[in-house]
Motif scaffolding. Structure first.
Motif, PDB file in Angstrom:
ATOM      1  N   ASN A  74      46.827  30.241  53.128  1.00  0.00           N
ATOM      2  CA  ASN A  74      46.108  31.342  52.481  1.00  0.00           C
ATOM      3  C   ASN A  74      46.333  31.280  50.978  1.00  0.00           C
ATOM      4  O   ASN A  74      47.400  31.630  50.482  1.00  0.00           O
ATOM      5  CB  ASN A  74      46.600  32.686  53.044  1.00  0.00           C
ATOM      6  CG  ASN A  74      45.797  33.852  52.496  1.00  0.00           C
ATOM      7  OD1 ASN A  74      44.951  33.692  51.624  1.00  0.00           O
ATOM      8  ND2 ASN A  74      46.076  35.038  53.014  1.00  0.00           N
ATOM      9  N   SER A  76      44.158  32.826  48.934  1.00  0.00           N
ATOM     10  CA  SER A  76      43.180  33.798  48.419  1.00  0.00           C
ATOM     11  C   SER A  76      43.747  34.607  47.252  1.00  0.00           C
ATOM     12  O   SER A  76      43.001  35.166  46.458  1.00  0.00           O
ATOM     13  CB  SER A  76      42.762  34.748  49.536  1.00  0.00           C
ATOM     14  OG  SER A  76      43.856  35.571  49.906  1.00  0.00           O
TER      15      SER A  76
ATOM     16  N   GLN B  30      41.328  30.601  57.088  1.00  0.00           N
ATOM     17  CA  GLN B  30      41.706  30.445  55.679  1.00  0.00           C
ATOM     18  C   GLN B  30      40.967  31.506  54.871  1.00  0.00           C
ATOM     19  O   GLN B  30      39.795  31.317  54.525  1.00  0.00           O
ATOM     20  CB  GLN B  30      41.344  29.044  55.190  1.00  0.00           C
ATOM     21  CG  GLN B  30      42.088  27.936  55.955  1.00  0.00           C
ATOM     22  CD  GLN B  30      41.476  26.570  55.721  1.00  0.00           C
ATOM     23  OE1 GLN B  30      41.488  26.046  54.626  1.00  0.00           O
ATOM     24  NE2 GLN B  30      40.898  26.003  56.777  1.00  0.00           N
ATOM     25  N   PRO B  31      41.637  32.618  54.575  1.00  0.00           N
ATOM     26  CA  PRO B  31      40.946  33.745  53.925  1.00  0.00           C
ATOM     27  C   PRO B  31      40.203  33.350  52.647  1.00  0.00           C
ATOM     28  O   PRO B  31      39.155  33.924  52.341  1.00  0.00           O
ATOM     29  CB  PRO B  31      42.080  34.728  53.626  1.00  0.00           C
ATOM     30  CG  PRO B  31      43.090  34.445  54.675  1.00  0.00           C
ATOM     31  CD  PRO B  31      43.040  32.954  54.898  1.00  0.00           C
ATOM     32  N   GLN B  32      40.720  32.354  51.925  1.00  0.00           N
ATOM     33  CA  GLN B  32      40.003  31.959  50.699  1.00  0.00           C
ATOM     34  C   GLN B  32      38.633  31.378  51.020  1.00  0.00           C
ATOM     35  O   GLN B  32      37.701  31.497  50.225  1.00  0.00           O
ATOM     36  CB  GLN B  32      40.845  30.970  49.867  1.00  0.00           C
ATOM     37  CG  GLN B  32      41.109  29.611  50.497  1.00  0.00           C
ATOM     38  CD  GLN B  32      42.301  29.649  51.450  1.00  0.00           C
ATOM     39  OE1 GLN B  32      42.812  30.703  51.791  1.00  0.00           O
ATOM     40  NE2 GLN B  32      42.762  28.485  51.893  1.00  0.00           N
ATOM     41  N   SER B 114      46.157  33.481  63.138  1.00  0.00           N
ATOM     42  CA  SER B 114      47.043  33.160  62.021  1.00  0.00           C
ATOM     43  C   SER B 114      48.438  33.741  62.228  1.00  0.00           C
ATOM     44  O   SER B 114      49.433  33.151  61.810  1.00  0.00           O
ATOM     45  CB  SER B 114      46.470  33.705  60.710  1.00  0.00           C
ATOM     46  OG  SER B 114      45.216  33.124  60.457  1.00  0.00           O
ATOM     47  N   GLN B 119      51.492  32.638  59.835  1.00  0.00           N
ATOM     48  CA  GLN B 119      50.976  32.776  58.466  1.00  0.00           C
ATOM     49  C   GLN B 119      51.391  34.150  57.919  1.00  0.00           C
ATOM     50  O   GLN B 119      51.184  35.167  58.570  1.00  0.00           O
ATOM     51  CB  GLN B 119      49.455  32.616  58.523  1.00  0.00           C
ATOM     52  CG  GLN B 119      48.839  32.054  57.282  1.00  0.00           C
ATOM     53  CD  GLN B 119      48.524  33.147  56.309  1.00  0.00           C
ATOM     54  OE1 GLN B 119      47.961  34.150  56.692  1.00  0.00           O
ATOM     55  NE2 GLN B 119      48.919  32.963  55.069  1.00  0.00           N
ATOM     56  N   SER B 121      50.485  36.397  55.500  1.00  0.00           N
ATOM     57  CA  SER B 121      49.648  37.578  55.272  1.00  0.00           C
ATOM     58  C   SER B 121      49.160  38.190  56.594  1.00  0.00           C
ATOM     59  O   SER B 121      48.919  39.388  56.676  1.00  0.00           O
ATOM     60  CB  SER B 121      48.484  37.275  54.333  1.00  0.00           C
ATOM     61  OG  SER B 121      47.901  36.052  54.642  1.00  0.00           O
TER      62      SER B 121
END
Lengths: 140, 146
Positions: A74, A76, B30-32, B114, B119, B121
């Motif tokens: 991540n 972001s 994948q948040p992005q 996730s 992960q 977040s």
């Protein structure tokens, strides 16, 4: 880019296949928010398949996280506060709106449900507005 | 416990596994990438549009194929939602979901997957999501009492 598109297409096909398994064998819609929310209502009434489905998601994530950690990176830059707030709103909104990307966006649209089509259009538009406003006003 | 419940539970576990692989392969964890898809303008990443383009036709075929049959294989009845009402909660809820999705870059399935992958977040996102669901349950009970 081409690679991203092929990954998205094949991942999408797997999602459609998993949802088809749930439909053909269990007669269920694969809506993640609905499956989780049903568990909050009580485990023993109608809960075992919900629990094992979520377990499947978690175990699948754990196995892939070990073999392909790059799929779970991540970058972001969204802060802990923002992500937590996002979680609260996503939980509240998906139960209120009876579905999320899977239940409305995949299963509902595949059955030509007008309800799901409208819900999907709504969360896509608001999602795009939110992310785009954050980019141009706040630079994140 | 009935045999049917065991069958359904085993099938659901396998479907969950396949679903998780689909989400991770597609880029949804994948948040992005999600945010890059939702952010229009310069540098827009359209690739996640193809997740739906891959998923919907597959599910459409199985739905067509099963339609008209008396029951699914492991149950005596269907559980597919039949409601056709366009209600305020449907649209407001979907709007709120869109807001949260655009803020964090996670929707419920990728959040859970996730979390399984450890992960960080997602460790914040998923419990917050459960609290949010609980809050709506309390809120709707309160409304119903009035």
């Amino acid at each position: 880019m081409m690679n991203s598109i092929l990954m998205a297409l094949s991942g999408g096909a797997l999602i459609g296949f998993a949802a088809s398994l749930m439909l053909v064998f269990n007669g269920r819609v694969t809506g993640i928010s609905g499956i989780v929310n049903g568990l909050l209502g009580g485990l023993f009434k109608d809960g075992l398949w919900r629990l094992t489905f979520i377990l499947g998601l978690l175990v699948g994530g754990a196995l892939l996280g070990m073999s392909h950690p790059e799929l779970f990176v991540n970058t972001s830059g969204r802060s802990v506060v923002l992500v937590t707030l996002a979680g609260l709103i996503v939980g509240f909104g998906t139960v209120m709106g009876s579905g999320c990307t899977s239940g409305h966006g995949v299963c509902g649209i595949a059955r030509f449900s007008v309800r799901s089509l409208l819900a999907t259009a709504t969360f896509m538009i608001i999602g795009i507005l939110t992310a785009t406003v954050l980019k141009y006003w706040l630079g994140v | 416990m009935e045999k049917r419940q065991i069958q359904q539970a085993v099938l659901a576990f396998m479907a969950g596994l396949v679903f998780a692989v689909g989400l991770a392969v597609s880029g949804m964890t994948q948040p992005q990438k999600v945010i890059g898809f939702l952010q229009l303008g310069e540098g827009w990443d359209p690739s996640l549009m193809f997740v739906m383009i891959g998923a919907i036709p597959v599910h459409m075929i199985s739905y067509r194929w099963m339609r008209g049959r008396p029951s699914p294989l492991f149950d005596t009845q269907w559980h597919v939602p039949q409601s056709k009402d366009i209600t305020k909660p449907l649209l407001i809820g979907a709007g709120l979901f869109g807001l949260g999705w655009g803020l964090g870059g996670f929707c419920p399935g990728p959040g859970l997957t996730s979390l399984g992958a450890g992960q960080m977040s997602a460790v914040y996102f998923v419990p917050a999501m459960l609290v949010g669901m609980g809050l709506y349950r309390l809120y709707s009970q309160k409304i119903a009492k009035k």
